[in-house]
Write an enzyme that holds these catalytic residues in place. Sequence first.
Site, PDB file in Angstrom:
ATOM      1  N   TYR A   1      70.168 -30.193 110.628  1.00 53.79           N
ATOM      2  CA  TYR A   1      69.147 -29.683 111.558  1.00 53.79           C
ATOM      3  C   TYR A   1      69.717 -29.608 112.988  1.00 53.79           C
ATOM      4  O   TYR A   1      69.549 -28.599 113.684  1.00 53.79           O
ATOM      5  CB  TYR A   1      67.942 -30.617 111.496  1.00 53.79           C
ATOM      6  CG  TYR A   1      66.740 -30.180 112.303  1.00 53.79           C
ATOM      7  CD1 TYR A   1      65.919 -29.143 111.865  1.00 53.79           C
ATOM      8  CD2 TYR A   1      66.409 -30.828 113.493  1.00 53.79           C
ATOM      9  CE1 TYR A   1      64.807 -28.756 112.607  1.00 53.79           C
ATOM     10  CE2 TYR A   1      65.305 -30.455 114.228  1.00 53.79           C
ATOM     11  CZ  TYR A   1      64.504 -29.415 113.783  1.00 53.79           C
ATOM     12  OH  TYR A   1      63.402 -29.044 114.528  1.00 53.79           O
TER      13      TYR A   1
ATOM     14  N   LYS B   1      70.193 -26.236 115.294  1.00 57.31           N
ATOM     15  CA  LYS B   1      69.513 -26.047 116.584  1.00 57.31           C
ATOM     16  C   LYS B   1      70.521 -25.944 117.729  1.00 57.31           C
ATOM     17  O   LYS B   1      70.299 -25.205 118.693  1.00 57.31           O
ATOM     18  CB  LYS B   1      68.515 -27.182 116.825  1.00 57.31           C
ATOM     19  CG  LYS B   1      67.368 -27.214 115.793  1.00 57.31           C
ATOM     20  CD  LYS B   1      66.530 -25.954 115.847  1.00 57.31           C
ATOM     21  CE  LYS B   1      65.267 -26.071 115.001  1.00 57.31           C
ATOM     22  NZ  LYS B   1      64.427 -24.868 115.080  1.00 57.31           N
TER      23      LYS B   1
HETATM   24  P1  NDP Z   1      55.943 -26.418 110.283  1.00 55.98           P
HETATM   25  O1  NDP Z   1      56.678 -27.025 109.142  1.00 55.98           O
HETATM   26  O2  NDP Z   1      54.591 -26.910 110.622  1.00 55.98           O
HETATM   27  O3  NDP Z   1      55.879 -24.819 110.108  1.00 55.98           O
HETATM   28  C1  NDP Z   1      57.057 -24.112 109.865  1.00 55.98           C
HETATM   29  C2  NDP Z   1      56.742 -22.630 109.763  1.00 55.98           C
HETATM   30  O4  NDP Z   1      57.986 -21.958 109.490  1.00 55.98           O
HETATM   31  C3  NDP Z   1      55.805 -22.294 108.619  1.00 55.98           C
HETATM   32  O5  NDP Z   1      54.926 -21.240 108.988  1.00 55.98           O
HETATM   33  C4  NDP Z   1      56.753 -21.815 107.520  1.00 55.98           C
HETATM   34  O6  NDP Z   1      56.208 -20.865 106.619  1.00 55.98           O
HETATM   35  C5  NDP Z   1      57.830 -21.136 108.338  1.00 55.98           C
HETATM   36  N1  NDP Z   1      59.083 -21.044 107.588  1.00 55.98           N
HETATM   37  C6  NDP Z   1      59.854 -22.050 107.136  1.00 55.98           C
HETATM   38  N2  NDP Z   1      60.905 -21.554 106.475  1.00 55.98           N
HETATM   39  C7  NDP Z   1      60.805 -20.206 106.509  1.00 55.98           C
HETATM   40  C8  NDP Z   1      61.569 -19.128 105.999  1.00 55.98           C
HETATM   41  N3  NDP Z   1      62.693 -19.353 105.312  1.00 55.98           N
HETATM   42  N4  NDP Z   1      61.143 -17.866 106.216  1.00 55.98           N
HETATM   43  C9  NDP Z   1      60.004 -17.633 106.928  1.00 55.98           C
HETATM   44  N5  NDP Z   1      59.236 -18.597 107.438  1.00 55.98           N
HETATM   45  C10 NDP Z   1      59.626 -19.867 107.234  1.00 55.98           C
HETATM   46  O7  NDP Z   1      56.933 -26.579 111.542  1.00 55.98           O
HETATM   47  P2  NDP Z   1      56.643 -26.836 113.080  1.00 55.98           P
HETATM   48  O8  NDP Z   1      55.519 -25.989 113.533  1.00 55.98           O
HETATM   49  O9  NDP Z   1      56.620 -28.292 113.331  1.00 55.98           O
HETATM   50  O10 NDP Z   1      58.019 -26.295 113.718  1.00 55.98           O
HETATM   51  C11 NDP Z   1      58.167 -24.980 114.178  1.00 55.98           C
HETATM   52  C12 NDP Z   1      59.541 -24.863 114.835  1.00 55.98           C
HETATM   53  O11 NDP Z   1      59.657 -25.825 115.884  1.00 55.98           O
HETATM   54  C13 NDP Z   1      60.696 -25.138 113.881  1.00 55.98           C
HETATM   55  O12 NDP Z   1      61.780 -24.279 114.172  1.00 55.98           O
HETATM   56  C14 NDP Z   1      61.055 -26.570 114.203  1.00 55.98           C
HETATM   57  O13 NDP Z   1      62.405 -26.847 113.898  1.00 55.98           O
HETATM   58  C15 NDP Z   1      60.806 -26.605 115.690  1.00 55.98           C
HETATM   59  N6  NDP Z   1      60.581 -27.952 116.216  1.00 55.98           N
HETATM   60  C16 NDP Z   1      59.514 -28.697 115.795  1.00 55.98           C
HETATM   61  C17 NDP Z   1      59.325 -29.967 116.317  1.00 55.98           C
HETATM   62  C18 NDP Z   1      58.173 -30.837 115.928  1.00 55.98           C
HETATM   63  O14 NDP Z   1      58.137 -31.986 116.409  1.00 55.98           O
HETATM   64  N7  NDP Z   1      57.232 -30.396 115.121  1.00 55.98           N
HETATM   65  C19 NDP Z   1      60.279 -30.538 117.276  1.00 55.98           C
HETATM   66  C20 NDP Z   1      61.360 -29.658 117.635  1.00 55.98           C
HETATM   67  C21 NDP Z   1      61.483 -28.410 117.116  1.00 55.98           C
HETATM   68  P3  NDP Z   1      55.030 -21.267 105.569  1.00 55.98           P
HETATM   69  O15 NDP Z   1      53.854 -21.666 106.396  1.00 55.98           O
HETATM   70  O16 NDP Z   1      54.808 -19.996 104.836  1.00 55.98           O
HETATM   71  O17 NDP Z   1      55.582 -22.374 104.758  1.00 55.98           O
END
Ligand code: NDP
Length: 248
Positions: free
Chosen positions: A156, A160
């Site tokens: 991860y 990033k």
């Molecule tokens: P969630 O797990 O809540 O949501 C992830 C979203 O990404 C979902 O809508 C999922 O689709 C979609 N997704 C995952 N894989 C794919 C793929 N291969 N193709 C298309 N869509 C995909 O994550 P968060 O909202 O927590 O995180 C969002 C972003 O923020 C990420 O990049 C994460 O790394 C980053 N982030 C989050 C942090 C946190 O504390 N939450 C901290 C730092 C960064 P589906 O709903 O259809 O499964």
Amino acid sequence: MQRFAGKTAVVTGGGRGIGGAIAMAFAAEGAKVAVVSRSESSCGKSAEEINAAYPGAAKAYAIDVADHEAVQELGKTIIADFGNVNILVNNAGVTRDGLLMRMKEEDWDTVLDTNLKGAFNTVKAFMRTLMKAEDPRIINIASVIGLIGNAGQANYAASKAGLIGFTKSVAKELSGRAVTCNAVAPGFITTDMTGELPEKVREEILKNIPLSSFGEVADIASAVLFLASKEARYITGQVLAVDGGMTM
Ligand code: NDP
């Protein structure tokens, strides 16, 4: 405020969590939104919620951002559906945590393919359109883990950190066409991704957050909307940490 009236935003991972909040926030400020996520049910539900609040604002697209060919086709579909794309938010992301000793090749590949190659795929699909658009913006959702690393998250962190290098390179390549490209690096934000952390781990994390709490999805959405706004036109190649002070 209708800062994005007449604009179209593409939000990957817009089905839930941070991406869902970003998509809703764009619609609230007048944008049309292409909500992209892996599963039909997730992006469909998110688009439905947006349309209930802002009729006709959103359309859902189920796709795996790691699939290069499928994303190029998706680009054509979205451009045909909306006519223009001004803002691309690369937010889709996954974790497959584990110490290196136990990390499988598949865990590495899935995370790099989604979090890093996914952004390459979408930028390739939308860059020509963005270069012709009004106030064109690319915003990549990185992570503080890409800045400071984390035991158990080598895949991860690499994805990033790679996304941050990608952001700066895209910013340099597209600056001549006034396309800005920035990254937002969230700290720990309350979503499904962080929902599974054991209480002990949460307590340890909180000790390292000067503002003493996890962030909310709205904290990230407002930073993204600022970087997408006209007011941010002179900001490019930057990483904005939204992390309660974790990385200062
Ligand atoms: P969630 O797990 O809540 O949501 C992830 C979203 O990404 C979902 O809508 C999922 O689709 C979609 N997704 C995952 N894989 C794919 C793929 N291969 N193709 C298309 N869509 C995909 O994550 P968060 O909202 O927590 O995180 C969002 C972003 O923020 C990420 O990049 C994460 O790394 C980053 N982030 C989050 C942090 C946190 O504390 N939450 C901290 C730092 C960064 P589906 O709903 O259809 O499964």
